[in-house]
Scaffold this motif. Structure first.
Motif, short mmCIF file in Angstrom:
data_model
loop_
_atom_site.label_atom_id
_atom_site.label_comp_id
_atom_site.label_asym_id
_atom_site.label_seq_id
_atom_site.Cartn_x
_atom_site.Cartn_y
_atom_site.Cartn_z
N GLU A 120 67.17 92.04 75.14
CA GLU A 120 67.52 90.63 74.95
C GLU A 120 66.64 89.74 75.83
OE1 GLU A 120 71.23 87.97 76.33
OE2 GLU A 120 71.79 89.51 74.84
N LEU A 121 66.45 90.15 77.09
CA LEU A 121 65.60 89.38 77.99
C LEU A 121 64.19 89.24 77.42
CD1 LEU A 121 64.73 88.05 80.66
CD2 LEU A 121 64.44 90.36 81.62
N HIS A 122 63.65 90.31 76.87
CA HIS A 122 62.29 90.26 76.33
C HIS A 122 62.22 89.32 75.13
CE1 HIS A 122 58.19 91.39 75.99
NE2 HIS A 122 58.34 91.94 74.81
N LEU A 123 63.24 89.34 74.28
CA LEU A 123 63.27 88.41 73.15
C LEU A 123 63.38 86.97 73.64
CD1 LEU A 123 65.60 90.22 70.56
CD2 LEU A 123 63.15 89.75 70.33
N VAL A 124 64.23 86.75 74.65
CA VAL A 124 64.37 85.41 75.23
C VAL A 124 63.02 84.92 75.73
CG1 VAL A 124 65.29 84.11 77.21
CG2 VAL A 124 66.82 85.55 75.84
N ARG A 142 70.89 88.93 67.27
CA ARG A 142 71.34 89.83 68.32
C ARG A 142 72.31 89.16 69.30
NH1 ARG A 142 68.89 94.40 71.43
NH2 ARG A 142 67.23 94.46 69.89
N ALA A 143 72.02 87.90 69.66
CA ALA A 143 72.81 87.21 70.69
C ALA A 143 73.09 85.76 70.29
CB ALA A 143 72.07 87.27 72.02
N PRO A 144 73.92 85.56 69.26
CA PRO A 144 74.19 84.20 68.79
C PRO A 144 74.84 83.30 69.84
CG PRO A 144 75.71 85.76 67.79
CD PRO A 144 74.66 86.58 68.50
N ASP A 145 75.49 83.91 70.85
CA ASP A 145 76.15 83.12 71.88
C ASP A 145 75.16 82.41 72.80
OD1 ASP A 145 75.61 85.88 72.56
OD2 ASP A 145 76.57 85.51 74.49
N SER A 167 67.26 75.14 70.76
CA SER A 167 68.69 75.14 71.08
C SER A 167 69.10 76.38 71.86
CB SER A 167 69.52 75.05 69.78
OG SER A 167 69.28 73.82 69.14
N LEU A 168 68.15 77.27 72.14
CA LEU A 168 68.44 78.42 72.98
C LEU A 168 68.87 77.92 74.35
CD1 LEU A 168 68.27 81.48 73.68
CD2 LEU A 168 65.87 81.07 74.25
N CYS A 169 69.99 78.42 74.85
CA CYS A 169 70.53 77.94 76.13
C CYS A 169 70.83 79.13 77.03
CB CYS A 169 71.79 77.12 75.88
SG CYS A 169 72.32 76.17 77.30
N ILE A 170 70.04 79.25 78.10
CA ILE A 170 70.21 80.34 79.06
C ILE A 170 71.01 79.82 80.24
CG2 ILE A 170 69.03 82.02 80.50
CD1 ILE A 170 68.62 82.38 77.48
#
Length: 201
Positions: A120-124, A142-145, A167-170
């Protein structure tokens, strides 16, 4: 006799932990993050300016978190590459490096519960770096949240329509998961006595 390759996992683990504790945590703590943002017509100019300030605060905090995710991914990839070379492996790309290094250390990433967080980190990182594309679509599945659309705590400050990747929010908890996964990887790769395999973050 202790060889250099045996010392690397412990040093890498400590470097990730220090970066998380000394840079990520205090930096993000210094960026105020508001809950649900107010948009639309305001009752007064002061209220309007307060709403704008909150939007900017959240946007800035989100950009900082994205930058830290990108940095963690890059740092981990460099560490993996260096360790792989120390073991006579010459491969490139995080996915191949991760597989090679897990094999070297006989680590089952799924068994220790870090496979999903590392991927997930790599995709982010790819989404932060490139925006729209295959990684963005994969990450949404994979991580809609990680998308802030329903939480109403993020507003895209650029004019026009907002690409999904924007809209990706980390959040802080996401960065904590990512740092912990890397720290666990190196703890399990560490062949020396007293390896840290239960990090406290």
């Amino acid at each position: 006799m202790m060889v250099e390759a045996d010392q690397m996992p412990r040093v890498f683990q400590a470097n990730i932990d220090r970066f998380y504790q000394r840079v990520i945590v205090p930096t993000l703590a210094g960026h105020r993050r508001h809950g649900v943002l107010t948009v639309g017509e305001a009752a007064s100019m002061d209220a309007f300016l307060d709403h704008c300030a909150a939007q900017v605060d959240n946007h800035t905090a989100d950009e900082a978190a994205k930058a830290f995710a990108l940095t963690l991914d890059g740092l981990f990839e460099r560490q993996l590459s260096r360790w792989a070379v120390a073991h006579g492996r010459n491969t490139q790309g995080l996915e191949k490096l991760l597989a090679a290094c897990a094999q070297i250390a006989s680590i089952d990433l799924d068994a220790i519960g870090i496979s999903q967080d590392l991927h997930e980190l790599h995709l982010v990182a790819n989404v932060v770096r490139h925006g729209e594309g295959r990684s963005s679509a994969d990450l949404q599945a994979r991580a809609p949240d990680l998308w802030a659309i329903e939480t109403n705590d993020f507003v895209d400050l650029a004019p026009g329509s907002t690409p999904a990747s924007e809209s990706l929010c980390i959040r802080v908890d996401d960065l904590k998961r990512y740092a912990r996964a890397i720290i666990l990887f190196w703890g399990h790769a560490d062949p020396l006595p007293m390896a840290v395999r239960e990090p406290i973050l």
